[in-house]
Structures are given as structure tokens and as C-alpha cells.
Design an enzyme around this catalytic site. Sequence first.
Site, mmCIF file in Angstrom:
data_model
loop_
_atom_site.group_PDB
_atom_site.id
_atom_site.type_symbol
_atom_site.label_atom_id
_atom_site.label_comp_id
_atom_site.label_asym_id
_atom_site.label_seq_id
_atom_site.Cartn_x
_atom_site.Cartn_y
_atom_site.Cartn_z
ATOM 1 N N CYS A 50 -65.126 30.620 31.297
ATOM 2 C CA CYS A 50 -65.224 31.633 32.347
ATOM 3 C C CYS A 50 -64.941 31.048 33.738
ATOM 4 C CB CYS A 50 -66.576 32.319 32.311
ATOM 5 S SG CYS A 50 -67.929 31.170 32.284
ATOM 6 N N ASN A 51 -64.977 29.743 33.839
ATOM 7 C CA ASN A 51 -64.745 29.117 35.150
ATOM 8 C C ASN A 51 -63.407 28.419 35.295
ATOM 9 O OD1 ASN A 51 -67.087 29.888 36.462
ATOM 10 N ND2 ASN A 51 -68.264 28.235 35.524
ATOM 11 N N HIS A 99 -59.223 13.839 35.631
ATOM 12 C CA HIS A 99 -59.635 15.240 35.762
ATOM 13 C C HIS A 99 -60.417 15.705 34.538
ATOM 14 C CE1 HIS A 99 -59.523 19.454 36.886
ATOM 15 N NE2 HIS A 99 -59.069 19.728 35.664
ATOM 16 N N GLN A 116 -72.924 23.052 28.974
ATOM 17 C CA GLN A 116 -72.092 23.907 28.121
ATOM 18 C C GLN A 116 -70.640 23.415 28.054
ATOM 19 O OE1 GLN A 116 -72.252 27.921 29.516
ATOM 20 N NE2 GLN A 116 -71.976 28.773 27.487
ATOM 21 N N GLN A 120 -67.452 23.257 25.176
ATOM 22 C CA GLN A 120 -66.221 24.040 25.353
ATOM 23 C C GLN A 120 -64.992 23.146 25.263
ATOM 24 O OE1 GLN A 120 -67.525 25.704 29.079
ATOM 25 N NE2 GLN A 120 -67.985 27.698 28.165
ATOM 26 N N GLY A 189 -93.026 46.246 38.922
ATOM 27 C CA GLY A 189 -91.901 46.494 39.822
ATOM 28 C C GLY A 189 -90.611 46.489 39.023
ATOM 29 N N ALA A 190 -89.537 46.885 39.653
ATOM 30 C CA ALA A 190 -88.272 46.977 38.911
ATOM 31 C C ALA A 190 -87.134 46.412 39.744
ATOM 32 C CB ALA A 190 -88.006 48.429 38.541
#
Lengths: 421, 285
Positions: A50-51, A99, A116, A120, A189-190
Site C-alpha cells: 500500500c505504500n 535501496h 510487515q 511483503q 461516547g462515539a
Amino acid sequence: MNLLVAGINHRAAPVEVRERIAFSADAVRPALERLRSDLGLREGVILSTCNRVEVYGAFDGADVRAERVATFLENFHGLSSGTTSPYLYAYQGLDVARHLFRVASALDSMVVGETQILGQVRDAYQIAASHGATGKILNALFQNALKVGKEVQSTTQITSGHTSMAAVAVDFARRIFRDLAGLNVLVVGAGEMGETVLRHLQSERIGRIVIANRSIERARDVASRYSGEAMGIDRLEKTIGESDIVLACAGGDSFLIGVEMVEAALHARRKRPIYFVDIAVPRSIEPAVHELDNAYLYDVDDFEEVVTRNVESRAQEVVRCETIVDHAVRQFGRELHVFAVDPLVSDMAKEFERIRQAELERVLQKLPHLGDADRAEVEALTQRLTGKLLHRPLQNLKHGSLDDDGGDLVRALQKLFEVRE
Amino acid sequence: MQHLELTKSLCLHFGVLFYTLAALFGVAFLFSVPFVKLWLCKTCTLLGFLAHTGYLAVVWANEGAIPIFRPTDLQFTLVWLVVFGFSIVDVVWRTRYVVSFVMPAVVLFSFGVIFFIQGRAGMHGPQDGLMATHVILAIFGYESFVFAFVVGLMYLAQVRQLKTKRFQSLFQRLPSLEVLDRLNFVSVVFGLGAMTLAIIAVLAWASGHGSYSARWWLDPRILSPSALWLFYVVLLIGRITARVRGRKVALLTVFGFLGMIVLLIGMSVVTGQGPHPESVTHEEH
């Protein structure tokens, strides 16, 4: 053979761009095939998270320009030209190794030290390898990267400590309760932050969730999203006694939960501990609750302090991680060099063997009176001669040509012995 | 015989050496000393435990009786049970770092035995079945109270960090309060059960041997264990009825254990003998 990486990441490109060129699991295989046909890469790996989306390749001869990778990404995803090129970065040679080693060590991640990314990288490599898209160069590169990532994780403190408030809040709960599975959670609370913590808790398979709010409609709305129960704020006292974790995010002018209420709740639950998370500003729980035995109360400042300390501690570890990466890059450079001179070494050995065979045949024809034992002795002599003549130059070629004049040495040998370039 | 003595000595020395290394690695790990891994502590504990087992096996083979009738053997058997018990707890409860807390205590105790108890007089042989049962049960009882003490200390350390909000590296290494509280409870229940049976066994033995004095209720050898037993009974009732819980239980088990040590020392001082003076028949080698 040369190395290349080109791609975009969280630092260079906004999420709108990243999500458009990300590869789904199904798209990786055809993409790997097209890397060869479109870009002329001999080996290729696609790392898509995702990055970041990155294309790693090994290629012969002519330079593969980063622009071609951008075009490939755009064509593959059916995007208009120029969508990715403004954000694209590219490296070649040993900079690729540096890199990737930094990526695998989570030094290039959005949250430095996250664990993570190593998985990956491993998955990306395994998918490429299983489709036959990797060869000895990328195999060596990725295997080294996984080794570096593991070393960084195990020998430094880069992964220690959580760097988000929600994760720290859940971690505190683990210090109080053996297992979060099945615990009852009361959310007072919400608010949005409350939901973030609740999501973290829900991933731990917590039990009953009760949402208490001034507006029962809003409570029902949140409860429906988390398979919880909704109730008004007036029934707090009884519900606290039934809850192991109380998550307050209601705010307001006065404390919603006071010392007496908690004392009664603790008594009702036979003094089993209650963990209070007060992330409301202004706070919803009276601070003196923390003074009670078996009640543990933490507010935003407490969590922020831990997060800040963890982030600082990770930053201090980065220097140690970079040293590990530097060392690994130098070592990989040596491996890469051996890969590079291997064909030359092989060609030289073959050339010497060809000459030895020809000369041996010629001499033996002139000496027909020699017996089998003498012929074998002459043959052994030629083998020893060529072996000894070649041994030191080839060793020096493998190790010595790492120096600055290494390229010259290789070229000189290629010319002197007329072997392939 | 010489061969057995040499084996016994080697096993003892290697055992203590590995336990010491385990303790050093364990403490270093707790305080996040770079390059010190938990497996170093666990491996040294395992090696020490194997040597320790070897030592007790040789003593058993040599004496022909369970190694519990001399003070040194008794204490080393107690230490063995502590290491064994905590290893089981480590596996079953996945406490992981508990070994780091236990090994320093084990080492201190072992050195205490070597320097202060070794060579002291003890019982000759297993006496009879009732006395042997008493000694074995008492060992289990004391071992459980050692357990409760160590676990109580861990609980107090964790609570202190949670309450003061000063989180050191220990914070991540310690098991959760719930695990520690449960371990504490199980240890006290087990210890109390074993102690109760041990007391019944020794009372039966004493009545059979006519060892009661006219004013037996003032005898420190009866008074001290009874006081200790009563203390743990009250503690357990308080825990079950939820009158005391968490930090208070941990504090009481720590004080209970310290009280037990004081009583045992006091008993020796007051009576000038150990807990089984009638049984002393020979000096250790």
C-alpha cells in the site's frame, strides 16, 4: 548484467497515484511476463504494497531507462501518459541493493521499524521465483535483502515499541489481561479516536461490546458497525462492573465516570481489574480512579508520551541499522562482481584447455614410442602446467579486480585472450 | 566410589556454573543489553538443569534413598523442583521471560546452600514412611511458596510500572497481571494443600514415636509451621472471597515467604537445631 529498480512510494507519490498502479495478486504474473517482453529484463520482481510499487530487474547490455518503467506501469494499468513519471525514482547497480536492503529493514517505511514489509518483500520474491522470473542475480539480491531485514530486526531495537496511540492502548491491555479474546468492552461516547482503538481491540477477538452515548441513535449507529449493543449514558454504573475495558471518548464539562462509581463497579466484579482508556479531551474519567487498587487509567498524554519515546528510540536505532545495510551492500557488491567475472573465468579456462589438448595431441603424435604410463605422465604434466598458470591470475581476477582498476583488468584480459565481452 | 564422588562434584559445579550464566543472561536480557538473547538464558538453564539432575541422580544412587534427608540434598532438591516447576509454567502459560526472574533467585539460593548449609548434619536415611511423606510434602509446600513469592515480586514490579506510568524495559518482559495473579493463586493453593498433608503426616509420625512434649503447643517447631499455615489459610480465604486481590495478595505472599524464612531461622536459633532434631544421627561428608 546490471541491476535496476524504479517505482513510486509513499514519500514521492500521493495515495491516489499509488492505488492506481498497485498490482493485485492476480495481476503480478502477467506483469512479470510483460517485464521481459516490454522492458527486455532478464529477471524481474514486482514489489507492490500500500505504500510502494517497485519494479526490480536485472538486464544485459543496453541501459533500461526509468522512463520506460513508467511507461510500462502506465500501459499495464491503462493510465494516461505522465501519470507516474513525475513521482518515479530509479536506481541502478549497487544503489539498487542499498535501496532494497533499506526497504526490507523498514528504514524506508512510512512507520520506520514496522515489521510487515519484510514479509511483503519475501512474498514478492517468492511469487517472482515461482513464476521463473528470477535468476541468479535477483535471487542473490533478494535473499541478501531478507537476511539483512532479519538481522536488523533481531539485532537492533528498531521494531520495538508501538508508534500509534491505539496500538499502545491495546498493548497496555495485554499487560493487564492474559488474553484480550472474550473481554467485555464498554465504549463511552462515539468519537472517531474511540473507534480507532475499538478496531484495534476487535482484531484481538474481544467479547461483548457496549456503546454508551448521550445520543442513543448515534450509539446504535456505532454499535451496528461493531456488532455491539447500544445504551444511554445513564446506565453506566452497572455496565462498568460488567466491563474489563472501558474506553471513554465522550468529552464534556464534567467527569462521566468518578471514583465512587468505579469503586462500586470493582466491588461488583469482585475486584477483578478494570482497564480505563480515556482519550476524550476534556477527560471523561476522574484521574483519581487510577489510585484505586485494580483500576488502571491512562489518558491521551500517557499514550502520547509512550509513542514519542518509542519514535525517538527507533530514530536512534536507525544509525545502527544503516551500518548493517552498508556492510551488506559491500558484501553484495563482492558477490555481484564474482557473478560478473564468472563467464570470463570460464572462457579463459576453456581456452587454456583447448590449447592444452591441441598441444598434447601434437606432441604425442611426435613421440609414438611412449608407453601408456609415459603418455599419462605427459598429459598430467600439461594439466598441472595449465592449472598452475591459471590459478593465481583467476584468483586475482575474482578478488583483485574489486579495486578501482577492476574494470580495466577485466577488459584487458578479454582483449589479451580474445574471449567474449 | 571415587568415580561417583567425582561425577557428583562435576555435576554440582557445572550445574551452578550454568545456572549462574543463565541468571546473568536473564538479567541482561531483562534490561535489554544488546546482543543478549533469551535463548542464551534458556539454554544455560537447560544445561544447568541437566547437570543438576545428574547430581541428584548420583546422590540417590550413592545413598540408596531420595536425596532429601540431608540439608544440602534437601535444598538442592528444592531448587531442582523450583527450576522444573517454573520451566513447566513457562511452557504451559507461555510466560517466556519468567526464567529471567527465577534464575537469579535460584543462583543466590544455590550459593547460600553451598556456603552456609553444606556439611551440616542431617537425618540418616528415610526413617520411616510417614517421615519420608512429611519431608516430600513439605518440600512441595515450600517450593510452592517460593513460587508464590517470585510471582508476587513480579506482580508488584508490573503493578508499580502500571501505576507510576514509568515504563522500563521490564514492562514488556513481564507477563500480564492476570497471569501472575493466577499463578500466585495456584501456587498458594498447591502449597497450602501440600503443607496441610505434611503437617498431618508429621503429627501422625510424632504421635507414633511419642515425640509430643507436655507443652507441645509452646514448642516452636510446632508453633512456627502452624502460624505459617494459618497465615496462608487466611490469605487464601481472603483471595477466594475477594476481600483481598491483586496487589494486596502479591504483597501478602511476599511477606508470607519472608516470614517463613524468619520462622525457619528463628526455629534454628531458639531450638539450636533444625526442624527435625530427633532425627539427626550423622554428619555429612
